[in-house]
Design an enzyme around this catalytic site. Structure first.
Site, PDB file in Angstrom:
ATOM      1  CG  HIS A 129     -60.512 -33.786 -44.311  1.00 23.29           C
ATOM      2  ND1 HIS A 129     -60.054 -34.970 -44.834  1.00 23.29           N
ATOM      3  CD2 HIS A 129     -61.345 -34.124 -43.289  1.00 23.29           C
ATOM      4  CE1 HIS A 129     -60.580 -35.981 -44.157  1.00 23.29           C
ATOM      5  NE2 HIS A 129     -61.371 -35.497 -43.206  1.00 23.29           N
ATOM      6  CG  ASP A 206     -63.160 -31.152 -49.436  1.00 21.67           C
ATOM      7  OD1 ASP A 206     -64.327 -31.584 -49.401  1.00 21.67           O
ATOM      8  OD2 ASP A 206     -62.266 -31.532 -48.669  1.00 21.67           O
ATOM      9  CD  GLN A 209     -68.794 -29.712 -42.245  1.00 21.14           C
ATOM     10  OE1 GLN A 209     -68.304 -30.836 -42.239  1.00 21.14           O
ATOM     11  NE2 GLN A 209     -69.839 -29.391 -41.507  1.00 21.14           N
ATOM     12  CE  LYS A 232     -68.413 -33.747 -43.626  1.00 19.44           C
ATOM     13  NZ  LYS A 232     -67.186 -33.283 -42.928  1.00 19.44           N
ATOM     14  CB  CYS A 379     -58.954 -35.677 -41.016  1.00 26.19           C
ATOM     15  SG  CYS A 379     -59.585 -37.247 -40.420  1.00 26.19           S
TER      16      CYS A 379
HETATM   17  N1  7TS Z   1     -63.054 -33.166 -46.832  1.00 25.03           N
HETATM   18  C1  7TS Z   1     -63.621 -32.598 -45.753  1.00 25.03           C
HETATM   19  C2  7TS Z   1     -63.666 -31.110 -45.616  1.00 25.03           C
HETATM   20  C3  7TS Z   1     -64.218 -33.422 -44.794  1.00 25.03           C
HETATM   21  O1  7TS Z   1     -64.811 -32.860 -43.741  1.00 25.03           O
HETATM   22  C4  7TS Z   1     -64.177 -34.837 -44.941  1.00 25.03           C
HETATM   23  C5  7TS Z   1     -64.689 -35.767 -43.889  1.00 25.03           C
HETATM   24  C6  7TS Z   1     -63.588 -35.355 -46.106  1.00 25.03           C
HETATM   25  C7  7TS Z   1     -63.024 -34.486 -47.015  1.00 25.03           C
HETATM   26  C8  7TS Z   1     -63.585 -36.839 -46.389  1.00 25.03           C
HETATM   27  O2  7TS Z   1     -64.844 -37.231 -46.862  1.00 25.03           O
HETATM   28  P1  7TS Z   1     -65.234 -38.777 -47.058  1.00 25.03           P
HETATM   29  O3  7TS Z   1     -66.498 -38.746 -47.881  1.00 25.03           O
HETATM   30  O4  7TS Z   1     -64.147 -39.427 -47.803  1.00 25.03           O
HETATM   31  O5  7TS Z   1     -65.452 -39.340 -45.694  1.00 25.03           O
HETATM   32  N2  7TS Z   1     -64.715 -35.187 -42.602  1.00 25.03           N
HETATM   33  C9  7TS Z   1     -64.736 -35.814 -41.407  1.00 25.03           C
HETATM   34  C10 7TS Z   1     -64.697 -35.106 -40.189  1.00 25.03           C
HETATM   35  O6  7TS Z   1     -64.667 -33.889 -40.077  1.00 25.03           O
HETATM   36  N3  7TS Z   1     -64.722 -35.989 -39.185  1.00 25.03           N
HETATM   37  O7  7TS Z   1     -64.756 -37.235 -39.712  1.00 25.03           O
HETATM   38  C11 7TS Z   1     -64.798 -37.133 -41.100  1.00 25.03           C
END
Ligand code: 7TS
Length: 421
Positions: A129, A206, A209, A232, A379
């Site tokens: 990501h 990370d 997911q 999530k 992303c």
């Molecule tokens: N890493 C992964 C693997 C993710 O899926 C996401 C968010 C992030 C980092 C970022 O996390 P956040 O807590 O900063 O939001 N993934 C997604 C997605 O797949 N569609 O929208 C957000």
């Protein structure tokens, strides 16, 4: 791997526990298949959060008065709960941030940037990501280090041989996703961590997911840093978790300065608070963290402990894999449809394209049928480039989805195909 599909009559989490799932969209019952972008919230957790805000709320870590102490206790209790979720060795290894993205930036700036020298390498994978790419690029640019990525096979599985070949004495950081948000590939986190440690590299995983879909044991894996995205995980937005090994966090300089993270301040010199306060500058997302605790209670039930948590999330992961397998079998019937990602170990993501329909058009038509998916690059632009597509449509499965949602997805895709025929 799932050998045969058990019969599923109801979802693992009742849809009625999630008020937003009962919303009608475009006159249709909602089939919400976008939990990888953000999961829906259980009413029990939002209700508990509201009760906290209305009856127990005050700022934390700074008041002698009763409400402040109650709020501090509620906030700190959640740190203990997250310690159990990750099986961390010490509660001070758990830092609350505003999201997974902030957790990774914290490590990139506070740990990696001072460590990196020109010529050093940061090894990622093609599955990452943007949140697990760009922070490392910023740290690399500031230090003359280089970001490189291990290849994947065409089926979305990591090419472990390439990963191994790219590790060397210049590798200082290895950062990879535990589960791919775009394809659903589950990576062999422990094996990769051991390989990276053999070269003296520090490992960040990370877990955005994996958090709500798999049992995580940071000590078993040996991860140096592990990050979670709470929105999530059915929890509130604006909360993230950074796990770091105690000795690493202790040695790192603060990421942000402000209230709460200091021991004493003068214009000549400031000394910093102990962990975890050192990394929680300013008023934190108090209600969000308390909401996270209530969400964990919803997921695992009252009085849960490490064993029951592991049983529950394992059950969730297995359930979602069954729903995924059923969904893939339904979509496979549709001519011109390609599913991306067919690794040995897969979590509940179905990424697909339809020959004659752009993923954005597909997403729009599915929406008219009440089916919510994400269409785009998720992303993960480098991954899309590797797959040779600008975008995919992605159905992401949570514990409140069921086989009917998969049927709805397949019939809406067929309807879209007919429109564009
Ligand atoms: N890493 C992964 C693997 C993710 O899926 C996401 C968010 C992030 C980092 C970022 O996390 P956040 O807590 O900063 O939001 N993934 C997604 C997605 O797949 N569609 O929208 C957000």
């Amino acid at each position: 791997m799932i050998q045969e599909l058990p019969k599923i009559s109801t979802s693992l989490f009742p849809k009625s526990d999630f008020p937003n799932l009962l919303t009608a969209v475009n006159g249709q019952a909602l089939a919400y298949l976008d939990s990888a972008a953000s999961a829906q919230k259980p009413h029990a957790a939002t209700e508990a959060t509201t009760a906290f805000v209305e009856h127990q709320y005050a700022n934390v870590h700074r008041g002698v008065h009763t409400l402040s102490q109650l709020a501090t206790d509620a906030y700190e209790l959640v740190r203990d709960q997250v310690k159990v979720v990750l099986n961390a060795a010490d509660r001070n290894e758990i830092i609350f941030t505003k999201g997974c993205t902030e957790s990774i930036n914290l490590v990139a700036q506070s740990f990696a940037r001072p460590l990196l020298q020109p010529g050093d390498e940061i090894l990622l994978t093609e599955l990452e990501h943007h949140s697990n790419i760009v922070p490392w690029q910023l740290a690399a640019e500031a230090s003359g280090a280089k970001v490189i990525a291990a290849r994947i096979h065409d089926n979305g599985e990591l090419d472990l041989e390439d990963f191994k070949a790219k590790l060397n004495s210049r590798t200082k950081i290895v950062a990879f996703t535990h589960i791919s948000n775009a394809l659903g590939t589950i990576l062999p986190a422990k094996e990769m961590t051991e390989m990276a440690h053999a070269f003296g590299a520090t490992v960040l995983i990370d877990g955005a997911q994996s958090g709500p879909h798999a049992a995580i044991d940071v000590q078993e894996i040996g991860a140096d840093f592990y990050v979670l995205s709470i929105h999530k995980m059915y929890g509130p937005t604006g909360v993230g978790v950074l796990y770091g090994k105690l000795n690493l966090l202790e040695a790192m300089p603060p990421y942000q300065g402000g209230g709460s993270m200091i021991r004493s301040v003068s214009f000549e010199e400031t000394t910093f608070a102990e962990l975890p306060a050192k990394f929680e500058a300013g008023t934190p997302n108090i209600a969000g963290v308390v909401g996270l605790g209530a969400t964990l209670d919803y997921i695992a039930g009252p009085n849960w402990n490490r064993d029951s948590w592991v049983r529950r999330v394992t059950e969730i992961g297995n359930y979602e894999a069954v729903v995924r397998e059923y969904g893939v079998s339904q979509l496979a019937e549709i001519e011109g449809l390609s599913v991306y990602g067919d690794a040995e170990e897969m979590a509940g993501i179905i990424s697909f394209t339809l020959k004659t329909v752009h993923p954005h058009d597909l997403g729009t038509i599915l929406d008219q049928h009440g089916v919510a998916v994400r269409a785009g690059h998720h992303c993960c632009q480098p991954l899309m480039k590797r797959l040779g597509v600008p975008a995919t449509a992605r159905a992401s499965i949570a514990a409140y989805n069921d086989l009917e949602d998969m049927d709805r997805l397949a019939s809406a895709v067929i309807a879209a195909k007919e429109i564009f025929a």
